[in-house]
Design an enzyme around this catalytic site. Structure first.
Site, PDB file in Angstrom:
ATOM      1  N   CYS A   1       1.762   4.261   4.073  1.00  8.06           N
ATOM      2  CA  CYS A   1       1.604   2.880   3.606  1.00  8.06           C
ATOM      3  C   CYS A   1       0.722   2.835   2.368  1.00  8.06           C
ATOM      4  CB  CYS A   1       1.013   2.011   4.721  1.00  8.06           C
ATOM      5  SG  CYS A   1       0.661   0.320   4.206  1.00  8.06           S
TER       6      CYS A   1
ATOM      7  N   CYS B   1      -1.715  -0.150   2.332  1.00  6.26           N
ATOM      8  CA  CYS B   1      -2.853   0.020   3.247  1.00  6.26           C
ATOM      9  C   CYS B   1      -3.895   0.987   2.686  1.00  6.26           C
ATOM     10  CB  CYS B   1      -2.371   0.567   4.596  1.00  6.26           C
ATOM     11  SG  CYS B   1      -1.009  -0.321   5.348  1.00  6.26           S
ATOM     12  N   ASP B   2      -3.444   2.092   2.118  1.00  7.12           N
ATOM     13  CA  ASP B   2      -4.355   3.199   1.809  1.00  7.12           C
ATOM     14  C   ASP B   2      -4.488   3.536   0.326  1.00  7.12           C
ATOM     15  OD1 ASP B   2      -4.757   3.525   4.568  1.00  7.12           O
ATOM     16  OD2 ASP B   2      -2.992   4.814   4.735  1.00  7.12           O
TER      17      ASP B   2
END
Length: 311
Positions: free
Chosen positions: A138, A141-142
């Site tokens: 992701c 997300c990261d």
């Protein structure tokens, strides 16, 4: 929720992504009691998506923003939301009983499976070991952990290329490793990516191992299928987009899955089991997009009403 927790509903939708939220909207608008049950935050994969450019009504929209708007629409007519992972499904008589990992037991006259998919893993050495330590599925997300660093993206489809472009806003360089001799992403996405001077593409190549220093990712090993040569790419992170897997484990014994694990339905989103429907990416369908998921949800919501009126 009321003070005394409600456990009986007309409809339980397992999964609160675009498909599930649309079904909940239509069913609750028909004055049915509806519960959306999800193992995470509502919105599903929308929350892992940056700019969306192919959803009608928007030139571009952020995934989490669209998820919030859809949730507000889904709950405006009384549909409720609860957290939990379904671990057991029992179809006894006219009621469907679901037990979650939280110990909650819910029953409904209609079950809608809208659990979606998760990213497929490569299954190579180092992938699991360095999960959360440089291996990610992701970018939204990261990605922030890799500012001004070099990352590898594995895959050649829409997700890989789009998320690779997103990462160029943060990373110093993005190397996309593609198993085939060309990208599978849509032509417009390919064109945008190839114009991005932070992106590099390596074709006919597979990642065979994720390399680390016992603490974090330091690169990947690769194999060129055309030349037969092995190589190493030094990188600080690896983002993997090599396909998806349906989230259907709780329903594997119901006899409604195909060989790949997707739910088989007819054009009205109904499975072969009375009162059990499936919608969105989790079902057997030729296209998995937000627009098709919403369409599935709308059809199911209407068919649920008709089903309950006839039973």
């Amino acid at each position: 929720m009321a003070e005394e927790k409600q456990t009986n509903y007309d409809v339980i939708v397992v999964g609160a992504g675009p498909a599930g939220m649309t079904a909940a909207l239509y069913a609750s608008r028909a004055n049915l009691s509806v519960l959306m049950l999800d193992r995470g935050i509502y919105g599903g994969n929308l929350n892992n998506t940056a700019a969306i450019e192919n959803y009608p009504g928007f030139k571009t929209v952020q995934g989490p923003e669209l998820a919030q708007d859809m949730y507000q629409g889904a709950t405006q007519f009384g549909a409720q939301y609860a957290y939990g992972t379904v671990e057991k499904v029992e179809l006894a008589g006219d009621l469907k009983q679901l037990t979650t990992d939280m110990g909650d037991v819910f029953t409904a006259k209609v079950l809608v499976i809208a659990t979606g998919t998760r990213q497929r893993h490569m299954g190579v050495p180092g992938e699991e070991e360095y999960g959360g330590r440089g291996v990610s599925y992701c970018a939204v997300c990261d990605g922030a952990f890799f500012k001004n660093k070099h990352v590898v993206v594995v895959g050649g489809g829409d997700s890989a290329v789009e998320e690779g472009m997103y990462l160029t806003q943060l990373a110093k360089k993005v190397t996309v490793v593609v198993r085939r001799d060309q990208l599978r992403a849509q032509p417009l996405i390919q064109e945008q990516a190839k114009q991005n001077d932070k992106m590099e593409f390596i074709f006919n190549t597979q990642v065979t191992e994720v390399l680390g220093d016992d603490n974090k990712v330091v690169g990947v090993k690769t194999h060129d299928s055309k030349t037969g040569k092995d190589a190493e790419i030094q990188a600080d992170g690896v983002f993997i987009y090599v396909g998806s897997v349906p989230m259907t484990a709780p329903f594997k014994d119901l006899g409604i899955l195909n060989e790949q694990g997707y739910v088989k339905t007819n054009d009205l989103m109904a499975t072969s089991l009375p009162g059990v429907f499936a919608i969105g990416d989790v079902r057997e369908t030729p296209l998995r997009q937000i627009a098709t998921a919403v369409g599935d949800g709308a059809i199911a919501g209407q068919q649920i009403y008709q089903y309950l009126m006839n039973h």
